[in-house]
Design an enzyme around this catalytic site. Structure first.
Site, PDB file in Angstrom:
ATOM      1  N   ILE A  67       6.501  -9.095   4.077  1.00  0.00           N
ATOM      2  CA  ILE A  67       5.896  -8.349   2.969  1.00  0.00           C
ATOM      3  C   ILE A  67       6.895  -7.236   2.672  1.00  0.00           C
ATOM      4  O   ILE A  67       7.416  -6.585   3.576  1.00  0.00           O
ATOM      5  CB  ILE A  67       4.495  -7.803   3.338  1.00  0.00           C
ATOM      6  N   SER A  68       7.197  -7.032   1.383  1.00  0.00           N
ATOM      7  CA  SER A  68       8.251  -6.078   1.020  1.00  0.00           C
ATOM      8  C   SER A  68       7.863  -4.650   1.391  1.00  0.00           C
ATOM      9  O   SER A  68       6.681  -4.298   1.438  1.00  0.00           O
ATOM     10  CB  SER A  68       8.523  -6.137  -0.475  1.00  0.00           C
ATOM     11  N   GLN A  69       8.906  -3.842   1.614  1.00  0.00           N
ATOM     12  CA  GLN A  69       8.722  -2.413   1.853  1.00  0.00           C
ATOM     13  C   GLN A  69       8.081  -1.790   0.605  1.00  0.00           C
ATOM     14  O   GLN A  69       8.508  -2.090  -0.522  1.00  0.00           O
ATOM     15  CB  GLN A  69      10.104  -1.805   2.097  1.00  0.00           C
TER      16      GLN A  69
END
Ligand code: SAM
Length: 218
Positions: A67-69
């Protein structure tokens, strides 16, 4: 699957702090900050890891993906300048967190994920949270021509180059945001389609994305 998680004062408080942190790191668009403040990021995590969910970090979601930052999600969202009703193509659905942020900004999202396991999980989770984008499973490096042209296109995996075919799927005045580089680091690139044949390209900051894998990619 009915969504079983609750959004209580602890998570809401942590989310508020995350918004303040992103603002201090340079995210200025109030609409983007509001959208980040609305999406319950802990819903994308196993309950064991909820204490990690409002840190400004990427996190493994299985199948070798992350999951992206939050900073990266906010940064790409800001570059897209989403207006209510914009038709947006998202390449690399992943957990669907970025998708939810785009929808909170008022976008009509078409999102494509190439990994079946991730796709199958996300098409359960997002509707359970009340988000209903149009989902596709397949190689997004070629875009989705049947719904083109798009107001905005966002690529959430690192590409070796800007795929020509994506440029052709942009409306005139449309914006593409895509990380471009090698397999380790990429520069965020914004491309604006200024006419039928002309594009303006801006190269911005360095990021680290998982690779965009496909026909027009790695
Ligand atoms: N923004 C997402 C989130 O917050 O969860 C994270 C996206 S993750 C960094 C990148 C995703 O792009 C991965 O799930 C990967 O499987 C997917 N991907 C890579 N190449 C792709 C392609 N050609 N078409 C569609 N999805 C692709």
């Amino acid at each position: 699957m009915a969504y079983k998680f609750v959004d209580n004062y602890r998570e809401r408080g942590a989310r508020k702090k995350l918004v303040e942190l992103l603002s201090s790191r340079g995210i200025e668009d109030e609409n983007v900050l509001k959208a980040i403040g609305k999406v319950p990021r802990h819903f994308f995590f196993d309950e064991t890891f909820w204490n990690q969910s409002y840190k400004d970090i990427a996190f493994p979601i299985g199948d070798g993906q992350t999951i992206s930052q939050p900073y990266t999600v906010a940064y790409q969202s800001e570059l897209l300048h989403i207006k209510k009703g914009d038709k947006v193509l998202e390449i690399g659905t992943g957990s669907g967190y970025q998708t939810c942020v785009l929808m909170e900004l008022g976008a009509n999202v078409f999102t494509i994920e190439r990994q079946e396991n991730i796709f199958n999980r996300t098409i359960q989770v997002l509707p359970g949270m009340g988000y209903r984008p149009t989902f596709y499973c397949g190689d997004g490096s070629k875009g989705i021509s049947e719904h083109a042209p798009y107001d905005k296109i966002i690529v959430t995996a690192g590409a070796p180059l800007v795929p020509e075919i994506l440029l052709k799927q942009l409306k005139i005045g449309g914006i593409l945001v895509i990380p471009v580089g090698d397999e380790k680091t990429q520069k965020m690139v914004t491309v604006i389609r200024v006419s039928e044949t002309d594009y303006d390209k801006i190269v911005l900051d360095t990021f680290r994305f998982v690779p965009l894998v496909g026909d027009q990619a790695w």
